[in-house]
Design a protein around this motif. Structure first.
Motif, PDB file in Angstrom:
ATOM      1  N   ARG A 153       0.721  -1.783   0.111  1.00  0.00           N
ATOM      2  CA  ARG A 153      -0.142   0.131   0.199  1.00  0.00           C
ATOM      3  C   ARG A 153       0.861   0.717   0.124  1.00  0.00           C
ATOM      4  N   ARG A 154       1.745   1.222   0.712  1.00  0.00           N
ATOM      5  CA  ARG A 154       3.300   2.145   1.080  1.00  0.00           C
ATOM      6  C   ARG A 154       3.543   2.108  -0.476  1.00  0.00           C
ATOM      7  N   ASP A 155       4.072   1.421  -1.265  1.00  0.00           N
ATOM      8  CA  ASP A 155       4.936   2.021  -2.468  1.00  0.00           C
ATOM      9  C   ASP A 155       3.582   2.479  -3.245  1.00  0.00           C
ATOM     10  N   ASP A 156       2.600   2.005  -3.398  1.00  0.00           N
ATOM     11  CA  ASP A 156       1.116   2.499  -4.497  1.00  0.00           C
ATOM     12  C   ASP A 156       1.142   4.003  -4.206  1.00  0.00           C
ATOM     13  N   LEU A 157       1.590   3.577  -2.512  1.00  0.00           N
ATOM     14  CA  LEU A 157       1.052   5.725  -2.050  1.00  0.00           C
ATOM     15  C   LEU A 157       1.937   6.712  -3.262  1.00  0.00           C
ATOM     16  N   ILE A 158       3.464   5.856  -2.614  1.00  0.00           N
ATOM     17  CA  ILE A 158       4.389   6.622  -3.165  1.00  0.00           C
ATOM     18  C   ILE A 158       4.418   7.059  -4.954  1.00  0.00           C
ATOM     19  N   GLU A 159       3.981   5.659  -5.512  1.00  0.00           N
ATOM     20  CA  GLU A 159       3.530   6.035  -6.992  1.00  0.00           C
ATOM     21  C   GLU A 159       2.772   7.499  -7.399  1.00  0.00           C
ATOM     22  N   LYS A 160       1.485   7.686  -6.540  1.00  0.00           N
ATOM     23  CA  LYS A 160       0.654   8.235  -6.582  1.00  0.00           C
ATOM     24  C   LYS A 160       1.343   9.595  -6.308  1.00  0.00           C
ATOM     25  N   TYR A 161       2.137   9.649  -5.434  1.00  0.00           N
ATOM     26  CA  TYR A 161       2.779  10.699  -4.957  1.00  0.00           C
ATOM     27  C   TYR A 161       3.714  10.884  -5.897  1.00  0.00           C
ATOM     28  N   ALA A 162       4.696  10.641  -6.411  1.00  0.00           N
ATOM     29  CA  ALA A 162       4.998  10.695  -7.736  1.00  0.00           C
ATOM     30  C   ALA A 162       4.837  11.472  -8.441  1.00  0.00           C
ATOM     31  N   ALA A 163       2.924  10.409  -9.580  1.00  0.00           N
ATOM     32  CA  ALA A 163       2.767  11.099 -10.058  1.00  0.00           C
ATOM     33  C   ALA A 163       2.088  13.009 -10.195  1.00  0.00           C
ATOM     34  N   ASP A 164       1.761  13.273  -8.790  1.00  0.00           N
ATOM     35  CA  ASP A 164       1.324  13.654  -8.292  1.00  0.00           C
ATOM     36  C   ASP A 164       2.615  15.641  -8.756  1.00  0.00           C
ATOM     37  N   PHE A 174      14.393  23.751   0.821  1.00  0.00           N
ATOM     38  CA  PHE A 174      15.224  24.090   1.434  1.00  0.00           C
ATOM     39  C   PHE A 174      16.526  23.339   1.370  1.00  0.00           C
ATOM     40  N   GLY A 175      17.150  22.158   0.349  1.00  0.00           N
ATOM     41  CA  GLY A 175      18.300  21.791   0.814  1.00  0.00           C
ATOM     42  C   GLY A 175      18.906  20.784   1.139  1.00  0.00           C
ATOM     43  N   LYS A 176      17.462  20.322   1.924  1.00  0.00           N
ATOM     44  CA  LYS A 176      17.469  19.542   2.930  1.00  0.00           C
ATOM     45  C   LYS A 176      17.712  17.954   3.313  1.00  0.00           C
ATOM     46  N   GLU A 177      18.167  18.355   1.816  1.00  0.00           N
ATOM     47  CA  GLU A 177      17.778  16.453   1.429  1.00  0.00           C
ATOM     48  C   GLU A 177      18.759  15.814   2.128  1.00  0.00           C
ATOM     49  N   ALA A 178      20.685  16.361   2.961  1.00  0.00           N
ATOM     50  CA  ALA A 178      20.718  14.881   3.486  1.00  0.00           C
ATOM     51  C   ALA A 178      20.215  14.817   5.037  1.00  0.00           C
ATOM     52  N   VAL A 179      19.564  15.216   5.522  1.00  0.00           N
ATOM     53  CA  VAL A 179      18.597  14.889   6.396  1.00  0.00           C
ATOM     54  C   VAL A 179      18.426  13.801   6.068  1.00  0.00           C
ATOM     55  N   TYR A 180      17.849  13.260   5.233  1.00  0.00           N
ATOM     56  CA  TYR A 180      17.381  11.505   4.361  1.00  0.00           C
ATOM     57  C   TYR A 180      18.107  10.720   3.889  1.00  0.00           C
ATOM     58  N   TYR A 202       8.552  16.156   0.535  1.00  0.00           N
ATOM     59  CA  TYR A 202       9.810  16.678  -0.481  1.00  0.00           C
ATOM     60  C   TYR A 202      10.011  17.453  -1.086  1.00  0.00           C
ATOM     61  N   LEU A 203       8.411  18.275  -1.229  1.00  0.00           N
ATOM     62  CA  LEU A 203       8.737  19.829  -2.083  1.00  0.00           C
ATOM     63  C   LEU A 203       9.842  20.661  -0.891  1.00  0.00           C
ATOM     64  N   ASP A 218      14.034   7.754  -4.302  1.00  0.00           N
ATOM     65  CA  ASP A 218      14.991   7.533  -3.380  1.00  0.00           C
ATOM     66  C   ASP A 218      14.363   8.484  -2.081  1.00  0.00           C
ATOM     67  N   LEU A 219      13.906   9.902  -2.673  1.00  0.00           N
ATOM     68  CA  LEU A 219      14.019  10.637  -1.318  1.00  0.00           C
ATOM     69  C   LEU A 219      12.704  11.130  -1.013  1.00  0.00           C
ATOM     70  N   LEU A 220      11.778  11.027  -1.765  1.00  0.00           N
ATOM     71  CA  LEU A 220       9.923  10.238  -2.226  1.00  0.00           C
ATOM     72  C   LEU A 220       9.717   9.649  -1.121  1.00  0.00           C
ATOM     73  N   ARG A 221      10.739   8.067  -1.649  1.00  0.00           N
ATOM     74  CA  ARG A 221      10.501   7.001  -0.490  1.00  0.00           C
ATOM     75  C   ARG A 221      10.832   7.503   1.106  1.00  0.00           C
ATOM     76  N   LYS A 222      11.402   7.726   1.129  1.00  0.00           N
ATOM     77  CA  LYS A 222      12.062   8.334   2.880  1.00  0.00           C
ATOM     78  C   LYS A 222      11.053   9.197   3.533  1.00  0.00           C
ATOM     79  N   VAL A 223      10.960  10.950   2.399  1.00  0.00           N
ATOM     80  CA  VAL A 223      10.104  11.365   3.686  1.00  0.00           C
ATOM     81  C   VAL A 223       8.769  11.155   3.611  1.00  0.00           C
ATOM     82  N   THR A 224       8.328  10.006   2.843  1.00  0.00           N
ATOM     83  CA  THR A 224       7.341   9.432   2.912  1.00  0.00           C
ATOM     84  C   THR A 224       6.859   8.391   4.231  1.00  0.00           C
ATOM     85  N   ILE A 225       8.284   7.574   4.223  1.00  0.00           N
ATOM     86  CA  ILE A 225       8.343   7.306   5.264  1.00  0.00           C
ATOM     87  C   ILE A 225       7.811   7.485   6.998  1.00  0.00           C
ATOM     88  N   GLY A 226       8.807   9.136   6.491  1.00  0.00           N
ATOM     89  CA  GLY A 226       8.498   9.590   8.010  1.00  0.00           C
ATOM     90  C   GLY A 226       8.040  10.261   8.233  1.00  0.00           C
TER      91      GLY A 226
END
Length: 113
Positions: free
Chosen positions: A3-14, A106-112, A100-101, A26-34
């Motif tokens: 279900r989470r993978d389905d949501l990540i795909e939905k978010y990527a489409a958005d 803010f250029g804070k990808e390193a947090v993830y 994610y946006l 990879d970042l989108l997955r980590k943000v989603t898990i967060g």
């Protein structure tokens, strides 16, 4: 797929269709898990872009606590820019996409990492 993978795909489409941005999956997955279990709750999984109280909560709990940004006017400006990019008229602004946006803005990808 889960279900989470389905949501990540939905978010990527958005991100592709509504923002015109090719997502870093990879970042989108980590943000989603967060986001934790909130992504499965219909109300908690979206952001009300016109609700000042909710935007202040995003500022305090996500930008300042999670991303470690100092309190300044630029934080709310960043939130407003992301809401504008996502589309003010778009009623379903997914929390994971907004986070994610904001992370990218803010250029804070390193947090993830």
């Amino acid at each position: 797929m889960s279900r989470r993978d389905d949501l990540i795909e939905k978010y990527a489409a958005d991100l592709r269709e509504k923002v015109g941005h090719e997502p870093d999956m990879d970042l989108l997955r980590k943000v989603t898990i967060g986001c934790g279990p909130s992504i499965y709750n219909e109300d908690a999984s979206t952001v009300a872009g016109s609700d000042t109280e909710e935007l202040n909560t995003i500022k305090k709990n996500f930008l300042m606590k999670k991303l470690g940004l100092a309190d300044s006017e630029s934080l709310m400006g960043g939130i407003q820019k992301v809401i504008e990019d996502y589309g003010r008229s778009n009623r379903n602004k997914h929390r994971a996409v907004v986070y994610y946006l904001l992370t990218k803005h803010f250029g804070k990808e390193a947090v993830y990492k």
